[in-house]
Design a protein around this motif. Structure first.
Motif, PDB file in Angstrom:
ATOM      1  N   TYR A   6      -7.785  25.713  18.223  1.00 59.45           N
ATOM      2  CA  TYR A   6      -8.428  26.758  19.043  1.00 59.45           C
ATOM      3  C   TYR A   6      -7.702  27.964  19.297  1.00 59.45           C
ATOM      4  O   TYR A   6      -7.416  28.116  20.440  1.00 59.45           O
ATOM      5  N   ALA A   7      -6.599  28.262  18.508  1.00 55.92           N
ATOM      6  CA  ALA A   7      -5.595  29.075  18.880  1.00 55.92           C
ATOM      7  C   ALA A   7      -5.154  29.811  17.610  1.00 55.92           C
ATOM      8  O   ALA A   7      -5.135  29.445  16.327  1.00 55.92           O
ATOM      9  N   LEU A   8      -4.606  30.908  17.716  1.00 49.11           N
ATOM     10  CA  LEU A   8      -4.075  31.660  16.516  1.00 49.11           C
ATOM     11  C   LEU A   8      -2.490  31.617  16.505  1.00 49.11           C
ATOM     12  O   LEU A   8      -1.878  32.083  15.659  1.00 49.11           O
ATOM     13  N   ASP A   9      -1.801  31.049  17.586  1.00 49.58           N
ATOM     14  CA  ASP A   9      -0.414  30.752  17.348  1.00 49.58           C
ATOM     15  C   ASP A   9      -0.171  29.239  17.596  1.00 49.58           C
ATOM     16  O   ASP A   9      -0.880  28.553  17.373  1.00 49.58           O
ATOM     17  N   ILE A 248       5.427  23.405  36.233  1.00 51.25           N
ATOM     18  CA  ILE A 248       5.155  23.447  34.581  1.00 51.25           C
ATOM     19  C   ILE A 248       4.342  22.175  34.307  1.00 51.25           C
ATOM     20  O   ILE A 248       3.530  21.996  33.351  1.00 51.25           O
ATOM     21  N   ARG A 249       5.008  20.865  34.831  1.00 47.57           N
ATOM     22  CA  ARG A 249       4.244  19.719  34.176  1.00 47.57           C
ATOM     23  C   ARG A 249       2.992  19.439  34.782  1.00 47.57           C
ATOM     24  O   ARG A 249       2.202  18.866  34.258  1.00 47.57           O
ATOM     25  N   THR A 250       2.781  19.713  35.913  1.00 50.67           N
ATOM     26  CA  THR A 250       1.574  19.646  36.591  1.00 50.67           C
ATOM     27  C   THR A 250       0.179  20.400  35.907  1.00 50.67           C
ATOM     28  O   THR A 250      -0.836  20.095  35.504  1.00 50.67           O
ATOM     29  N   VAL A 251       0.840  21.766  35.271  1.00 43.75           N
ATOM     30  CA  VAL A 251      -0.263  22.592  34.675  1.00 43.75           C
ATOM     31  C   VAL A 251      -0.584  21.847  33.282  1.00 43.75           C
ATOM     32  O   VAL A 251      -1.608  21.827  32.786  1.00 43.75           O
ATOM     33  N   ALA A 252       0.563  21.498  32.511  1.00 42.89           N
ATOM     34  CA  ALA A 252       0.490  20.532  31.400  1.00 42.89           C
ATOM     35  C   ALA A 252      -0.575  19.641  31.493  1.00 42.89           C
ATOM     36  O   ALA A 252      -1.264  19.436  30.723  1.00 42.89           O
ATOM     37  N   GLU A 253      -0.332  18.947  32.391  1.00 43.57           N
ATOM     38  CA  GLU A 253      -1.308  17.540  32.462  1.00 43.57           C
ATOM     39  C   GLU A 253      -2.553  17.994  32.889  1.00 43.57           C
ATOM     40  O   GLU A 253      -3.648  17.390  32.558  1.00 43.57           O
ATOM     41  N   GLN A 254      -2.704  19.124  33.805  1.00 46.25           N
ATOM     42  CA  GLN A 254      -4.064  19.410  34.108  1.00 46.25           C
ATOM     43  C   GLN A 254      -4.776  20.031  32.887  1.00 46.25           C
ATOM     44  O   GLN A 254      -6.165  19.668  32.779  1.00 46.25           O
ATOM     45  N   LEU A 255      -4.259  20.564  32.018  1.00 41.67           N
ATOM     46  CA  LEU A 255      -4.907  20.967  30.888  1.00 41.67           C
ATOM     47  C   LEU A 255      -5.429  19.959  29.878  1.00 41.67           C
ATOM     48  O   LEU A 255      -6.450  20.187  29.243  1.00 41.67           O
ATOM     49  N   ALA A 256      -5.031  18.926  29.906  1.00 46.60           N
ATOM     50  CA  ALA A 256      -5.637  17.667  29.231  1.00 46.60           C
ATOM     51  C   ALA A 256      -7.003  17.314  29.768  1.00 46.60           C
ATOM     52  O   ALA A 256      -7.619  16.648  29.030  1.00 46.60           O
ATOM     53  N   TYR A 257      -7.196  17.634  30.923  1.00 47.04           N
ATOM     54  CA  TYR A 257      -8.392  17.286  31.650  1.00 47.04           C
ATOM     55  C   TYR A 257      -9.402  18.351  31.175  1.00 47.04           C
ATOM     56  O   TYR A 257     -10.576  18.202  31.555  1.00 47.04           O
ATOM     57  N   LEU A 258      -9.070  19.270  30.901  1.00 43.77           N
ATOM     58  CA  LEU A 258     -10.175  20.781  30.774  1.00 43.77           C
ATOM     59  C   LEU A 258     -10.913  20.527  29.250  1.00 43.77           C
ATOM     60  O   LEU A 258     -10.032  20.492  28.269  1.00 43.77           O
ATOM     61  N   PRO A 259     -12.001  20.678  29.217  1.00 42.01           N
ATOM     62  CA  PRO A 259     -12.775  20.779  27.739  1.00 42.01           C
ATOM     63  C   PRO A 259     -11.972  22.035  26.711  1.00 42.01           C
ATOM     64  O   PRO A 259     -11.759  23.151  27.605  1.00 42.01           O
ATOM     65  N   PRO A 260     -11.815  21.516  25.655  1.00 40.44           N
ATOM     66  CA  PRO A 260     -11.420  22.809  25.012  1.00 40.44           C
ATOM     67  C   PRO A 260     -11.987  24.089  24.746  1.00 40.44           C
ATOM     68  O   PRO A 260     -11.466  25.010  24.590  1.00 40.44           O
ATOM     69  N   GLU A 261     -13.313  24.228  24.928  1.00 39.89           N
ATOM     70  CA  GLU A 261     -14.105  25.281  24.840  1.00 39.89           C
ATOM     71  C   GLU A 261     -14.005  26.152  26.313  1.00 39.89           C
ATOM     72  O   GLU A 261     -14.390  27.212  26.412  1.00 39.89           O
ATOM     73  N   THR A 262     -13.563  25.514  27.326  1.00 38.09           N
ATOM     74  CA  THR A 262     -13.026  26.316  28.684  1.00 38.09           C
ATOM     75  C   THR A 262     -11.725  27.152  28.190  1.00 38.09           C
ATOM     76  O   THR A 262     -10.860  26.665  27.959  1.00 38.09           O
ATOM     77  N   VAL A 263     -12.133  28.582  28.557  1.00 37.44           N
ATOM     78  CA  VAL A 263     -11.085  29.494  28.359  1.00 37.44           C
ATOM     79  C   VAL A 263     -10.112  29.253  29.545  1.00 37.44           C
ATOM     80  O   VAL A 263     -10.700  29.692  30.659  1.00 37.44           O
ATOM     81  N   VAL A 264      -8.714  29.262  29.262  1.00 36.36           N
ATOM     82  CA  VAL A 264      -8.023  29.309  30.380  1.00 36.36           C
ATOM     83  C   VAL A 264      -7.474  30.838  30.845  1.00 36.36           C
ATOM     84  O   VAL A 264      -6.483  31.155  29.774  1.00 36.36           O
ATOM     85  N   GLU A 265      -7.989  31.439  31.432  1.00 37.50           N
ATOM     86  CA  GLU A 265      -7.649  32.734  31.595  1.00 37.50           C
ATOM     87  C   GLU A 265      -6.346  32.940  32.273  1.00 37.50           C
ATOM     88  O   GLU A 265      -5.845  34.175  32.038  1.00 37.50           O
ATOM     89  N   ARG A 266      -5.714  31.904  32.804  1.00 37.33           N
ATOM     90  CA  ARG A 266      -4.540  32.093  33.665  1.00 37.33           C
ATOM     91  C   ARG A 266      -3.944  30.476  33.872  1.00 37.33           C
ATOM     92  O   ARG A 266      -4.286  29.882  34.220  1.00 37.33           O
ATOM     93  N   VAL A 267      -2.479  30.491  33.698  1.00 37.00           N
ATOM     94  CA  VAL A 267      -1.998  29.293  33.934  1.00 37.00           C
ATOM     95  C   VAL A 267      -0.757  29.805  34.881  1.00 37.00           C
ATOM     96  O   VAL A 267       0.116  28.655  35.157  1.00 37.00           O
ATOM     97  N   THR A 268      -0.687  30.977  35.373  1.00 35.48           N
ATOM     98  CA  THR A 268       0.421  31.276  36.508  1.00 35.48           C
ATOM     99  C   THR A 268      -0.414  32.676  36.871  1.00 35.48           C
ATOM    100  O   THR A 268      -1.220  33.256  36.618  1.00 35.48           O
ATOM    101  N   GLY A 269       0.355  33.153  38.146  1.00 37.22           N
ATOM    102  CA  GLY A 269       0.121  34.385  38.632  1.00 37.22           C
ATOM    103  C   GLY A 269       1.199  35.208  39.074  1.00 37.22           C
ATOM    104  O   GLY A 269       2.207  34.787  38.906  1.00 37.22           O
TER     105      GLY A 269
END
Length: 317
Positions: A6-9, A248-269
């Protein structure tokens, strides 16, 4: 080969850019607005001064002007960079459902009537969603694109008590389910690096919230800003910000627990540079984003890897 379809890149998570292309068929930006709201954690109802990390409720990124002028300036800013883009009217500052319903209706309808606006995003708290407001939000969701953004920050009540959130995780769950039963797209905010939390705590927040299958999430780093209560503790040496590699590692590991249909609108701010005390590495946003991509590849991980099954519903408007 990218294992995340579910990505274009080469992204291995469900980005907002990908989502907008699927839903709107083109570029969509955020027109950031200040509706003149306060917050029960500021006006004395729940507390004063806001949460320990709060400095003006993101007001630094808005224009001090009537709503019509804010909309004009934001659309001009967006079109200067991307003339073809449409925009979501984003009520961001403080608690944007914390007012009588007639006032909310006045502001939201004015924003939706602005040329080029194709939807609405409302940042709020779970304890500021009475039934009449929920019913009105459901009415909006039935006729346009709507997102309600809830600042959860953490599932751990002990952490929330430390920064003075003013409501329990159980209160969030009640409001979240009321939004979901009305079919309202909901985006949950979490913050990594909150004092008192370790790596396991942050992963647990992502895992538990992922089980709720929210439509969207925003993941952010704790910014320590001048003038906040956390700034005082940082200057006394009581708070140690996350390192960039840990984040960086925390976010990468958190993403593995999120359903793929959940839109990740931000990974930093972004923290306001003039007020940012720490971590200063957060200003290097490109390295953080690239680091998350690299970490996922090195771990052979992707969003939803730790889930057994999923499907991707696409709702075009």
């Amino acid at each position: 080969m990218n294992p995340f379809p579910y990505a274009l890149d080469n992204k291995r998570y469900h980005t907002l850019h990908y989502h907008n292309l699927q839903v709107f068929g083109g570029r969509v930006e955020k027109a950031v607005l200040n509706g003149g709201f306060t917050c029960p954690n500021i006006d004395g109802t729940k507390g004063t001064g806001g949460c320990a990390f709060c400095d003006g409720g993101s007001g630094a990124f808005t224009h001090p002007a009537p709503l019509a002028e804010q909309l004009r300036l934001e659309m001009a800013r967006i079109h200067k960079k991307r003339p073809e883009a449409r925009a979501i009217a984003y009520f961001q500052v403080h608690t944007n459902t914390y007012a009588p319903l007639p006032r909310l209706r006045e502001l939201y309808e004015e924003a939706l009537a602005c040329p080029g606006i194709c939807g609405l995003s409302v940042g709020t708290r779970p304890d500021c969603l009475p039934e009449d407001v929920l019913d009105y939000l459901a009415e909006i969701a039935a006729r346009t694109y709507l997102t309600v953004e809830l600042g959860v920050q953490t599932i751990h009540d002990r952490t929330a008590a430390d920064f003075g959130r003013g409501y329990a995780y159980a209160d969030f769950l009640g409001s979240y389910h009321r939004l979901q039963t009305r079919g309202i797209r909901t985006c949950l905010h979490i913050i990594n690096g909150l004092p008192g939390e370790n790596h396991a705590d942050m992963l647990e927040t992502a895992r538990v919230l992922g089980q709720l299958r929210p439509q969207a999430m925003k993941i952010q780093l704790l910014h320590i800003l001048k003038g906040t209560r956390y700034a005082e503790r940082f200057e006394r040496g009581e708070i140690r910000p996350m390192t960039q590699d840990d984040y960086i590692r925390t976010v990468a590991e958190q993403l593995a627990y999120l359903p793929p249909e959940t839109v990740v609108e931000r990974v930093t701010g972004d923290g306001e540079k003039a007020k940012l005390l720490a971590p200063l590495w957060s200003m290097d946003k490109i390295r953080t984003l690239g680091g998350i991509d690299k970490c996922q590849r090195e771990m052979d991980s992707w969003q939803g890897k730790n889930l057994t099954s999923y499907s991707i519903p696409v709702h075009k408007i």
